[in-house]
Design a protein around this motif. Structure first.
Motif, PDB file in Angstrom:
ATOM      1  N   LEU A 161       9.323 -12.369  -9.778  1.00  6.07           N
ATOM      2  CA  LEU A 161       8.413 -11.489 -10.497  1.00  6.07           C
ATOM      3  C   LEU A 161       7.618 -12.257 -11.535  1.00  6.07           C
ATOM      4  N   LEU A 216       3.261 -13.182 -11.869  1.00  8.67           N
ATOM      5  CA  LEU A 216       2.687 -12.692 -13.124  1.00  8.67           C
ATOM      6  C   LEU A 216       2.022 -13.839 -13.872  1.00  8.67           C
ATOM      7  N   ARG A 239      -1.091 -15.071 -12.239  1.00 12.12           N
ATOM      8  CA  ARG A 239      -2.168 -14.107 -12.462  1.00 12.12           C
ATOM      9  C   ARG A 239      -2.690 -14.194 -13.889  1.00 12.12           C
ATOM     10  N   LEU A 282       1.163 -14.073  -0.577  1.00 12.69           N
ATOM     11  CA  LEU A 282       0.719 -12.815  -1.173  1.00 12.69           C
ATOM     12  C   LEU A 282      -0.665 -12.930  -1.796  1.00 12.69           C
ATOM     13  N   PHE A 315      -1.256 -14.845  -4.622  1.00 14.92           N
ATOM     14  CA  PHE A 315      -1.182 -15.086  -6.063  1.00 14.92           C
ATOM     15  C   PHE A 315      -1.120 -16.572  -6.400  1.00 14.92           C
ATOM     16  N   ARG A 324       7.844  -5.501  -0.046  1.00 12.91           N
ATOM     17  CA  ARG A 324       6.440  -5.831   0.144  1.00 12.91           C
ATOM     18  C   ARG A 324       6.115  -5.932   1.647  1.00 12.91           C
ATOM     19  N   PHE A 343       5.814  -3.246  -8.275  1.00 15.20           N
ATOM     20  CA  PHE A 343       5.458  -4.390  -9.121  1.00 15.20           C
ATOM     21  C   PHE A 343       4.223  -5.103  -8.587  1.00 15.20           C
ATOM     22  N   PHE A 344       4.184  -5.311  -7.271  1.00 12.89           N
ATOM     23  CA  PHE A 344       3.027  -6.017  -6.727  1.00 12.89           C
ATOM     24  C   PHE A 344       1.765  -5.162  -6.805  1.00 12.89           C
ATOM     25  N   LEU A 388       0.652  -5.602 -10.284  1.00 13.79           N
ATOM     26  CA  LEU A 388       0.081  -6.941 -10.455  1.00 13.79           C
ATOM     27  C   LEU A 388      -1.346  -6.973  -9.927  1.00 13.79           C
ATOM     28  N   GLU A 389      -1.543  -6.355  -8.753  1.00 18.84           N
ATOM     29  CA  GLU A 389      -2.873  -6.372  -8.167  1.00 18.84           C
ATOM     30  C   GLU A 389      -3.849  -5.544  -8.998  1.00 18.84           C
ATOM     31  N   TYR A 406      -3.708  -5.146 -12.317  1.00 25.05           N
ATOM     32  CA  TYR A 406      -3.637  -5.572 -13.728  1.00 25.05           C
ATOM     33  C   TYR A 406      -3.035  -4.470 -14.609  1.00 25.05           C
ATOM     34  N   MET A 438       3.956  -3.340 -15.388  1.00 29.97           N
ATOM     35  CA  MET A 438       4.637  -4.623 -15.138  1.00 29.97           C
ATOM     36  C   MET A 438       5.723  -4.860 -16.171  1.00 29.97           C
ATOM     37  N   MET A 439       5.371  -4.645 -17.456  1.00 23.49           N
ATOM     38  CA  MET A 439       6.338  -4.872 -18.528  1.00 23.49           C
ATOM     39  C   MET A 439       7.532  -3.949 -18.371  1.00 23.49           C
TER      40      MET A 439
END
Lengths: 317, 335
Positions: A163, A167, A170, A256, A258, B280, B291-292, B295-296, B298, B303-304
């Motif tokens: 994870l 992150l 990104r 993915l 990233f 996924r 989560f992903f 992430l995608e 933003y 996420m946190m």
């Protein structure tokens, strides 16, 4: 052990004569390095791992040479042929071509290996530098730095790298292999730090350390000359196994989207976009780069296991 | 015993504190900080931006922001997800059951196969079976999980077409997404059909996670079994003339499986990572997929929230494992 036994036997048979006094009988003494080398070679799989990895590295890093020798068979990553898009394995394209642009996947795998391997190895070099520094400081000095370090490694072991890495890539908008290796390195040092710390905790209590301290040797010299060489074995093993882990992680992150992105190719970024075409039966695009990752990681794991046995003082033949 | 548990809980407090600092630092490391995420719209006037910054307390000193954030996390105010526009904790807890289901099934499958395989490999050391387990462990350890998942999906989902390749249920049968009130009603009426449907969907993702785990655990059980076999008490048991069966089951196995208890806690992050990957690949509606998506998009609060909850769960299970180990092994003193 064997050498000692031979020596004893000789002395037993000729108790009064020193061995080799009047005839040439040299009993070979093995240095520590030779013993480790012999043990490593005795491991049934380790030497095949070395051979396999050497072949893979020569194939990948020699790719520009193969391209000049066989320009039609090994293509540059920038070359593609739309007419070939989505074609399965053939003699001209042993791994087939991708379904979007018609890149030759075999060539991409060779060129992609360059980045995958360098990210795996480079990140672990950074991890060893960081881990040894932090672990040595914590283990040798103890007290507050030790407590702080233990908490930080606890946390880094708690949060799944899977994870944190995407992150981080990104956040830092990193599609540059150098930054990706940097991020991987910053997230892989904690297990090495723990190993070094636990080794140092026991080594610093040993008499040779006490003797060095009594002689007034400064801490930095004690750490680097007296303690660190004794902890090299576990560090090398963790380094090797970490390379395997980071190659796999890079493949997933780039798959993915990233990490490394096309038109830069690593074993992961070759696969980005392949998932959609799996459903329509384009099996080769995913299969071959993945097999390459598996083969490489298998070789690295063989080497890691061989090193573990070679350095383990508990195993005597 | 209670004292040990309390002390172990207290010991984890610094870990939780450091974790919250690390997460806060990550949030601050986003270029422009959390401010950029909130006030990024270029059409806003300067005054509107300042109003947003002031409203969220982003003009406070960093340490005050940290205490405000930690306070909010512990009182259950996890903010709204940017793109789902729902409270983060609500979003996460709606996804948690699917992940827990997948992890539980995968772990059960993994141990059901790994423990007997490891024991047999140790008892018949250097036999063909042992060599096979070793080979399997090497290969299983070396395969990227996502690639293994894709291979299984390709073979069983696409070419043989005998198993579903995505999701946790067949929405055409159930008529509603997983765990919505409508779905729960439908499941109440068709419990057997519903269970079979989930079972069919869980085979591929759970197998993907389990294969990696079996590779690791079978070696672990084998090593721990070999270690136990060579102990003095096992020789004593043999010398007493006990049957091999009794020696293995009563004297060796119980001691050999003890380290497996701590292993569960150590493996939890690995198991969770496996779940993240397979979710996924198989579009499993759990935390990893969430989560992903975050992430995608933003979606920083989301996420946190996921990272915070993951960290808390792992720390909690570490404590549980330590306590379980203290109960199981009388040599550990917890006075």
């Amino acid at each position: 052990m064997l050498e000692r036994a031979i020596e004893n036997q000789i002395q037993f048979e000729h108790p009064t004569e020193a061995p080799g006094a009047d005839y040439d009988l040299a009993v070979k003494q093995f240095s520590l390095r030779e013993i480790i080398y012999r043990r490593f070679m005795q491991h049934p799989l380790a030497k095949w791992g070395v051979l396999g990895l050497a072949i893979i590295m020569v194939a990948c890093y020699g790719a520009p040479l193969w391209h000049t020798l066989f320009p039609n068979f090994i293509q540059l990553p920038t070359d593609f042929d739309l007419a070939q898009a989505g074609k399965g394995p053939s003699l001209a394209h042993p791994f087939g071509s991708d379904s979007l642009n018609g890149h030759d996947i075999f060539s991409l795998v060779l060129y992609g290996g360059q980045l995958s391997l360098i990210i795996g190895i480079g990140s672990m070099i950074l991890a060893v530098v960081l881990g040894v520094t932090v672990g040595a400081a914590a283990g040798y000095f103890g007290g507050f730095p030790d407590a702080l370090m233990m908490r930080v490694t606890d946390v880094l072991l708690t949060l799944p790298a899977l994870l944190i890495v995407p992150l981080a890539t990104r956040i830092f908008a990193a599609d540059n292999p150098f930054y990706i290796a940097l991020i991987f390195g910053f997230l892989s040092w904690q297990s090495i730090a723990r190993i070094v710390r636990s080794q140092f905790l026991s080594l610093r209590e040993m008499q040779f350390t006490e003797a060095a301290r009594a002689l007034g040797v400064p801490p930095s010299r004690i750490i680097f000359r007296h303690l660190l060489p004794n902890a090299v074995g576990p560090i090398v093993v963790a380094f090797t196994l970490g390379i395997a882990g980071n190659i796999v992680l890079e493949a997933f992150i780039s798959f993915l989207g990233f990490g490394i992105q096309p038109p830069q190719y690593s074993w992961g970024s070759i696969l980005s976009g392949a998932e959609e075409f799996l459903i329509v039966g384009n099996w080769w695009w995913i299969t071959f780069p993945g097999l390459m990752v598996t083969a490489t990681v298998l070789c690295v794991n063989f080497i890691g296991d061989g090193l573990r046995d070679a350095f383990d003082p508990k195993i005597v033949n | 015993m209670v004292g040990y548990a309390v002390r172990r809980l207290l010991q984890s407090v610094p870990t939780v504190v450091v974790m919250s600092i690390v997460l806060f630092a990550i949030m601050q490391a986003i270029p422009g900080g959390p401010m950029a995420a909130l006030a990024f719209n270029s059409h806003q006037s300067e005054a509107a931006k300042l109003a947003i910054i002031h409203r969220w307390g982003l003009d406070l000193p960093v340490y005050e922001q940290y205490f405000k954030w930690v306070g909010a996390m512990f009182t259950g105010d996890w903010q709204n997800s940017f793109f789902l526009n729902q409270p983060v904790n609500k979003v996460i807890f709606a996804r948690l059951p699917a992940t827990v289901l997948l992890m539980t099934v995968a772990y059960a499958l993994q141990e059901l196969l790994a423990i007997p395989a490891g024991i047999l490999a140790a008892l018949k050391r250097y036999s063909f079976f042992d060599q096979f387990v070793t080979f399997f462990a090497y290969v299983g350890n070396s395969m990227p999980t996502f690639w293994l998942g894709l291979m299984l999906l390709m073979i069983f989902g696409v070419f043989l077409a005998i198993l579903p390749i995505s999701g946790v249920i067949d929405i055409r049968v159930a008529g509603a997404p997983f765990l919505t009130p409508q779905y729960n009603d439908w499941f109440g009426q068709h419990p057997l059909q519903g269970t079979l449907d989930v079972a069919k969907h869980i085979i591929l993702p759970a197998t993907t996670i389990a294969i990696v785990g079996i590779a690791f655990d079978s070696r672990f059980v084998r090593a721990s079994m070999l270690d136990a076999i060579h102990q003095d008490y096992v020789r004593t048991a043999r010398a007493k003339g006990l049957s091999e069966r009794s020696v293995v089951l009563k004297h060796t196995l119980r001691n050999a499986l003890l380290p497996l208890i701590t292993n569960i806690a150590l493996e939890l992050p690995i198991l969770f990572s496996g779940a993240v990957v397979t979710e996924r690949i198989f579009s499993w509606p759990g935390m990893g997929q969430l989560f992903f998506q975050a992430l995608e998009g933003y979606d920083y609060p989301l996420m946190m929230g996921i990272l915070f909850l993951t960290g808390l769960l792992v720390i909690f299970f570490n404590i549980v494992a330590d306590i379980a180990y203290a109960i199981a092994d009388p040599r550990i003193s917890y006075a």
